[in-house]
Design a protein around this motif. Structure first.
Motif, PDB file in Angstrom:
ATOM      1  N   PRO A 135      43.754 -12.351  40.396  1.00  0.00           N
ATOM      2  CA  PRO A 135      45.165 -12.595  40.718  1.00  0.00           C
ATOM      3  C   PRO A 135      45.322 -13.721  41.732  1.00  0.00           C
ATOM      4  O   PRO A 135      44.480 -13.899  42.618  1.00  0.00           O
ATOM      5  CB  PRO A 135      45.613 -11.247  41.307  1.00  0.00           C
ATOM      6  CG  PRO A 135      44.363 -10.610  41.819  1.00  0.00           C
ATOM      7  CD  PRO A 135      43.275 -11.037  40.890  1.00  0.00           C
ATOM      8  N   GLU A 136      46.412 -14.472  41.609  1.00  0.00           N
ATOM      9  CA  GLU A 136      46.680 -15.587  42.515  1.00  0.00           C
ATOM     10  C   GLU A 136      48.127 -16.022  42.369  1.00  0.00           C
ATOM     11  O   GLU A 136      48.769 -15.771  41.340  1.00  0.00           O
ATOM     12  CB  GLU A 136      45.744 -16.766  42.210  1.00  0.00           C
ATOM     13  CG  GLU A 136      45.876 -17.282  40.793  1.00  0.00           C
ATOM     14  CD  GLU A 136      44.896 -18.386  40.444  1.00  0.00           C
ATOM     15  OE1 GLU A 136      45.220 -19.188  39.554  1.00  0.00           O
ATOM     16  OE2 GLU A 136      43.820 -18.465  41.067  1.00  0.00           O
ATOM     17  N   TYR A 137      48.651 -16.674  43.423  1.00  0.00           N
ATOM     18  CA  TYR A 137      49.957 -17.329  43.370  1.00  0.00           C
ATOM     19  C   TYR A 137      49.719 -18.820  43.567  1.00  0.00           C
ATOM     20  O   TYR A 137      49.968 -19.371  44.647  1.00  0.00           O
ATOM     21  CB  TYR A 137      50.886 -16.784  44.455  1.00  0.00           C
ATOM     22  CG  TYR A 137      51.413 -15.392  44.202  1.00  0.00           C
ATOM     23  CD1 TYR A 137      51.811 -15.010  42.928  1.00  0.00           C
ATOM     24  CD2 TYR A 137      51.515 -14.467  45.235  1.00  0.00           C
ATOM     25  CE1 TYR A 137      52.295 -13.732  42.693  1.00  0.00           C
ATOM     26  CE2 TYR A 137      51.997 -13.188  45.004  1.00  0.00           C
ATOM     27  CZ  TYR A 137      52.385 -12.831  43.735  1.00  0.00           C
ATOM     28  OH  TYR A 137      52.860 -11.563  43.494  1.00  0.00           O
ATOM     29  N   ILE A 138      49.233 -19.483  42.558  1.00  0.00           N
ATOM     30  CA  ILE A 138      48.821 -20.877  42.657  1.00  0.00           C
ATOM     31  C   ILE A 138      49.440 -21.672  41.519  1.00  0.00           C
ATOM     32  O   ILE A 138      49.412 -21.247  40.363  1.00  0.00           O
ATOM     33  CB  ILE A 138      47.279 -21.012  42.629  1.00  0.00           C
ATOM     34  CG1 ILE A 138      46.656 -20.346  43.852  1.00  0.00           C
ATOM     35  CG2 ILE A 138      46.866 -22.479  42.572  1.00  0.00           C
ATOM     36  CD1 ILE A 138      45.143 -20.339  43.842  1.00  0.00           C
ATOM     37  N   PHE A 173      34.648 -21.119  46.247  1.00  0.00           N
ATOM     38  CA  PHE A 173      35.832 -21.095  47.102  1.00  0.00           C
ATOM     39  C   PHE A 173      37.054 -20.530  46.380  1.00  0.00           C
ATOM     40  O   PHE A 173      38.017 -20.102  47.030  1.00  0.00           O
ATOM     41  CB  PHE A 173      36.123 -22.514  47.599  1.00  0.00           C
ATOM     42  CG  PHE A 173      37.343 -22.612  48.473  1.00  0.00           C
ATOM     43  CD1 PHE A 173      37.420 -21.936  49.678  1.00  0.00           C
ATOM     44  CD2 PHE A 173      38.425 -23.399  48.083  1.00  0.00           C
ATOM     45  CE1 PHE A 173      38.547 -22.016  50.479  1.00  0.00           C
ATOM     46  CE2 PHE A 173      39.549 -23.493  48.877  1.00  0.00           C
ATOM     47  CZ  PHE A 173      39.613 -22.800  50.075  1.00  0.00           C
ATOM     48  N   ALA A 174      37.041 -20.494  45.062  1.00  0.00           N
ATOM     49  CA  ALA A 174      38.209 -20.078  44.281  1.00  0.00           C
ATOM     50  C   ALA A 174      38.762 -18.719  44.698  1.00  0.00           C
ATOM     51  O   ALA A 174      39.982 -18.583  44.900  1.00  0.00           O
ATOM     52  CB  ALA A 174      37.882 -20.097  42.790  1.00  0.00           C
ATOM     53  N   PRO A 175      37.956 -17.660  44.844  1.00  0.00           N
ATOM     54  CA  PRO A 175      38.534 -16.369  45.245  1.00  0.00           C
ATOM     55  C   PRO A 175      39.098 -16.372  46.656  1.00  0.00           C
ATOM     56  O   PRO A 175      40.046 -15.648  46.943  1.00  0.00           O
ATOM     57  CB  PRO A 175      37.350 -15.397  45.119  1.00  0.00           C
ATOM     58  CG  PRO A 175      36.135 -16.236  45.138  1.00  0.00           C
ATOM     59  CD  PRO A 175      36.515 -17.538  44.523  1.00  0.00           C
ATOM     60  N   VAL A 176      38.542 -17.201  47.551  1.00  0.00           N
ATOM     61  CA  VAL A 176      39.073 -17.292  48.915  1.00  0.00           C
ATOM     62  C   VAL A 176      40.469 -17.914  48.891  1.00  0.00           C
ATOM     63  O   VAL A 176      41.404 -17.404  49.519  1.00  0.00           O
ATOM     64  CB  VAL A 176      38.134 -18.140  49.810  1.00  0.00           C
ATOM     65  CG1 VAL A 176      38.712 -18.288  51.214  1.00  0.00           C
ATOM     66  CG2 VAL A 176      36.748 -17.502  49.874  1.00  0.00           C
ATOM     67  N   PHE A 177      40.618 -19.018  48.160  1.00  0.00           N
ATOM     68  CA  PHE A 177      41.916 -19.690  48.073  1.00  0.00           C
ATOM     69  C   PHE A 177      42.933 -18.799  47.369  1.00  0.00           C
ATOM     70  O   PHE A 177      44.114 -18.751  47.767  1.00  0.00           O
ATOM     71  CB  PHE A 177      41.754 -21.009  47.328  1.00  0.00           C
ATOM     72  CG  PHE A 177      42.926 -21.942  47.463  1.00  0.00           C
ATOM     73  CD1 PHE A 177      43.327 -22.392  48.694  1.00  0.00           C
ATOM     74  CD2 PHE A 177      43.620 -22.369  46.333  1.00  0.00           C
ATOM     75  CE1 PHE A 177      44.413 -23.260  48.826  1.00  0.00           C
ATOM     76  CE2 PHE A 177      44.699 -23.220  46.450  1.00  0.00           C
ATOM     77  CZ  PHE A 177      45.096 -23.669  47.702  1.00  0.00           C
TER      78      PHE A 177
END
Length: 285
Positions: A135-138, A173-177
């Motif tokens: 999940p992300e808001y990107i 870095f993707a899951p951190v961002f």
């Protein structure tokens, strides 16, 4: 207490970890990591292997193999001190284990060494680490949308990640961002990514090198009104990135995310009810 909390957290996320590890990349890497151990201990095979042990037991590690394995453990521990995510920890273990296995197999039998090295080359060419799909808001920019979106509304602050799919650092870095976007995204503070490995002109326009030697991937930049206010990592006179750790704490501190988030929420609430645009107060970063 901390141990109990850590254990509970691990057990809570165990189904996700289990599902995540059941990927061809990780399954293959695991078997390649333990390949020498299996060969050295396999009944019916280990009896025919060479050994430097005084007792002549070819089904157990000799002193030189133990030295190599201990050196491997030390290297992995040193590298993992700077690792941020579980991907990086496991990736370091897989990488240096394969290097150690190449040395061990060549030392054991040149034919086995050549075979294992060929398998490693084939693995690198055909099997890539899985891309983060959580999940992300990107918002994902393209070469045709990035300029327009950054300048569309001067009240919106954008934090943009410049990345490339082939970069292992970007993948780690993707899951951190993504986690930061879930915590801090609001109407006045947005998160975006742009693949400069795909859109080379953006790399030139925004001054982010895709060269592995420059070590500028990933790059985070903060934009207000279409203008870049800051970026990490910074770049020295030779065009190389100044060493900077991409963890959540550093990003929150350097980009003042807590303050930006509070002010951005106020800005979104302060927009005119009848469509008039209210000028934002300056954001101190």
């Amino acid at each position: 207490m901390g141990l109990i909390t850590g254990l509970c957290t691990f057990l809570y996320h165990l189904p996700q970890i289990y599902k995540w590890l059941l990927k061809p990349y990780y399954i293959t890497s695991f078997f390649m990591t333990i390949a020498f151990l299996v060969v050295r201990k396999a009944p019916g095979l280990c009896e025919h292997l060479a050994t430097q042990r005084e007792d002549g037991n070819s089904c157990d590690f000799d002193w030189r193999e133990l030295e190599i394995l201990m050196f491997l453990s030390a290297i992995v521990m040193m590298k993992n001190r700077r690792a941020i995510t579980l991907d990086q920890h496991i990736g370091n273990l897989f990488l240096f284990s394969k290097v150690a296995n190449v040395i061990l197999f060549f030392r054991l039998d040149v034919r086995l060494g050549i075979l294992y090295l060929a398998l490693c080359v084939a693995f690198v060419m055909t099997c890539k680490p899985p891309i983060y799909m959580g999940p992300e808001y990107i918002t994902y920019f393209s070469d045709k949308t990035i300029d327009e979106e950054l300048q569309r509304d001067s009240r919106i602050t954008w934090i943009v990640e410049f990345y490339a799919n082939w970069s292992s650092d970007c993948q780690s870095f993707a899951p951190v961002f993504a986690d930061l976007s879930l915590k801090y995204n609001c109407a006045g503070l947005r998160f975006a990514k742009v693949d400069i490995g795909r859109y080379g002109d953006i790399s030139q326009r925004y001054g982010v090198s895709t060269s592995p030697l420059a070590k500028q991937l990933p790059t985070l930049a903060l934009y207000q009104g279409g203008r870049e206010m800051m970026r990490r990592p910074m770049v020295d006179n030779k065009g190389r990135a100044v060493s900077w750790t991409f963890n959540e704490e550093n990003i929150i501190r350097e980009f003042n995310l807590n303050e930006l988030f509070q002010k951005s929420k106020k800005l979104s609430k302060g927009r005119g009810l009848k469509g008039e645009e209210k000028q934002p107060e300056p954001l101190n970063i």
